[in-house]
Scaffold this motif. Structure first.
Motif, PDB file in Angstrom:
ATOM      1  N   PRO A   1      -5.681   8.491  -1.417  1.00  0.00           N
ATOM      2  CA  PRO A   1      -4.449   7.508   0.066  1.00  0.00           C
ATOM      3  C   PRO A   1      -4.616   6.637   1.397  1.00  0.00           C
ATOM      4  O   PRO A   1      -6.084   7.567   1.696  1.00  0.00           O
ATOM      5  N   VAL A   2      -3.856   6.315   1.322  1.00  0.00           N
ATOM      6  CA  VAL A   2      -4.539   5.443   2.756  1.00  0.00           C
ATOM      7  C   VAL A   2      -3.213   5.450   3.546  1.00  0.00           C
ATOM      8  O   VAL A   2      -1.726   4.678   3.157  1.00  0.00           O
ATOM      9  N   ILE A   3      -3.764   5.990   4.759  1.00  0.00           N
ATOM     10  CA  ILE A   3      -2.645   6.452   5.796  1.00  0.00           C
ATOM     11  C   ILE A   3      -2.029   5.604   7.203  1.00  0.00           C
ATOM     12  O   ILE A   3      -3.371   5.724   7.668  1.00  0.00           O
ATOM     13  N   ASN A   4      -1.688   4.770   6.834  1.00  0.00           N
ATOM     14  CA  ASN A   4      -1.931   3.557   7.652  1.00  0.00           C
ATOM     15  C   ASN A   4      -0.352   3.767   9.113  1.00  0.00           C
ATOM     16  O   ASN A   4       0.791   3.785   8.551  1.00  0.00           O
ATOM     17  N   SER A   5      -1.136   3.914   9.800  1.00  0.00           N
ATOM     18  CA  SER A   5      -0.505   4.631  11.773  1.00  0.00           C
ATOM     19  C   SER A   5       0.658   3.324  11.838  1.00  0.00           C
ATOM     20  O   SER A   5       1.427   4.089  12.296  1.00  0.00           O
ATOM     21  N   ASN A   6       0.393   1.863  12.135  1.00  0.00           N
ATOM     22  CA  ASN A   6       0.805   1.214  12.779  1.00  0.00           C
ATOM     23  C   ASN A   6       1.273  -0.019  11.786  1.00  0.00           C
ATOM     24  O   ASN A   6       1.882  -0.722  11.869  1.00  0.00           O
ATOM     25  N   ASN A   7       0.567  -0.288  10.653  1.00  0.00           N
ATOM     26  CA  ASN A   7       0.793  -1.434   9.760  1.00  0.00           C
ATOM     27  C   ASN A   7       0.907  -2.476  10.024  1.00  0.00           C
ATOM     28  O   ASN A   7       2.044  -2.846   9.876  1.00  0.00           O
ATOM     29  N   GLY A   8      -0.392  -2.951  10.933  1.00  0.00           N
ATOM     30  CA  GLY A   8       0.228  -4.749  11.331  1.00  0.00           C
ATOM     31  C   GLY A   8       0.569  -4.357  13.111  1.00  0.00           C
ATOM     32  O   GLY A   8       0.785  -5.463  13.855  1.00  0.00           O
ATOM     33  N   ASP A   9       1.400  -3.566  13.131  1.00  0.00           N
ATOM     34  CA  ASP A   9       2.749  -3.555  14.704  1.00  0.00           C
ATOM     35  C   ASP A   9       1.715  -2.853  15.801  1.00  0.00           C
ATOM     36  O   ASP A   9       0.504  -2.627  16.021  1.00  0.00           O
ATOM     37  N   ALA A  10       1.654  -2.838  17.110  1.00  0.00           N
ATOM     38  CA  ALA A  10       0.636  -3.284  18.121  1.00  0.00           C
ATOM     39  C   ALA A  10       1.231  -2.196  19.323  1.00  0.00           C
ATOM     40  O   ALA A  10       0.521  -0.777  19.466  1.00  0.00           O
ATOM     41  N   ARG A  11       2.065  -1.196  17.841  1.00  0.00           N
ATOM     42  CA  ARG A  11       2.090   0.249  18.310  1.00  0.00           C
ATOM     43  C   ARG A  11       2.654   1.648  17.247  1.00  0.00           C
ATOM     44  O   ARG A  11       2.993   0.800  15.948  1.00  0.00           O
ATOM     45  N   LEU A  12       2.288   2.583  17.802  1.00  0.00           N
ATOM     46  CA  LEU A  12       2.173   3.539  16.593  1.00  0.00           C
ATOM     47  C   LEU A  12       3.514   4.893  16.506  1.00  0.00           C
ATOM     48  O   LEU A  12       3.019   5.066  18.319  1.00  0.00           O
ATOM     49  N   GLN A  13       3.438   5.801  16.389  1.00  0.00           N
ATOM     50  CA  GLN A  13       4.251   7.105  16.804  1.00  0.00           C
ATOM     51  C   GLN A  13       3.371   7.946  16.961  1.00  0.00           C
ATOM     52  O   GLN A  13       2.630   8.062  16.606  1.00  0.00           O
TER      53      GLN A  13
END
Length: 270
Positions: A164-176
């Motif tokens: 699996p690939v876990i993408n934390s922000n997926n192209g967004d400038a911010r992440l949780q």
């Protein structure tokens, strides 16, 4: 097996002029790829937020199209452009790749799939197996990840086939970001939740347009609080988590809240 006449009909005769043309194409390709690798990051670092990430994500596509353009110009200089010749050459190349470069070809195909499906982009924070960090470069075979301790890790794209690939922000400038607190069960949960929300609201790294959440889970050893919020930039995630953890602990201590502790169970001796 093909005789010399058949081989001669496939490949053109190479003279000095053809050699010069090939050299010019190779040199121009190298110059263009180097220019893309320097100009794109230079331009992206002068743009904010999503624009920076979008410009960074164009680099692998530009290099790929430059490589295809160079290949399309070099092949007619070496091979007689007939259907029979092209079928023979492509069949031989495919057979060689299938046997000699199976894993490498798998990585190349996975790289094209990764770029087409946008599994990760330059600037994304991803988890690939035990590796977590920011995607800095997407090559045809590997993806370069820089970890929080500034280590450079190259992960083959064929990792996609079975993991699996876990993408934390997926192209967004911010992440949780999540700050964890483990408390003794005897306390006022409403008061603790309100204090943790105030801790996030007063952080200098907080992005105010995204919501703040406090998730509470009751465990056998105590109460687990998860303070979730978003920093202004993804690169600030570790400073943001540290800020919320340090100030959250400082805000909870005056309330008389005790933190949960776990004791190691000694191993049974036979």
């Amino acid at each position: 097996m093909p005789n010399e006449n058949q081989i001669g009909r496939i490949f053109k005769s190479i003279d000095t002029a053809v050699i010069w043309e090939l050299a010019i194409i190779v040199a121009a390709t190298v110059v263009l790829i180097v220019a893309v690798q320097r100009i794109v990051p230079w331009l992206a670092n002068r743009l904010p937020g999503r624009k920076r990430l979008f410009i960074l994500s164009t680099a692998p596509y530009l290099r790929f199209f430059i490589f295809l353009a160079a290949l399309s110009m070099m092949v007619p200089l070496l091979i007689e452009p007939s259907l029979q010749n092209m079928v023979a050459i492509l069949g031989s190349v495919g057979l060689a790749l299938g046997f000699a470069l199976k894993d490498y070809a798998s990585g190349l195909i996975a790289g094209i799939v990764a770029m087409g499906e946008f599994n990760y982009r330059n600037g994304d924070w991803v988890q690939l197996g035990d590796v977590y960090g920011e995607v800095r470069h997407i090559g045809l075979r590997t993806v370069e990840i820089v970890t929080p301790d500034d280590s450079r890790v190259l992960v083959p794209h064929n990792f996609l086939w079975g993991q699996p690939v876990i993408n934390s922000n997926n192209g967004d400038a911010r992440l949780q970001c999540i700050a964890d607190f483990y408390l003794h069960p005897q306390h006022d949960a409403h008061q603790v939740r309100n204090v943790l929300v105030d801790v996030a609201l007063t952080s200098p790294y907080l992005y105010f347009d995204d919501p703040i959440a406090v998730i509470v889970n009751e465990e056998p050893w105590g109460t687990h609080y998860r303070l979730k919020a978003y920093p202004v930039a993804a690169a600030q995630q570790f400073r943001f988590i540290t800020d919320m953890t340090v100030r959250g602990k400082a805000a909870l201590l005056p309330l008389g809240v005790k933190f949960a502790t776990a004791f190691a169970t000694p191993a049974n001796k036979g």
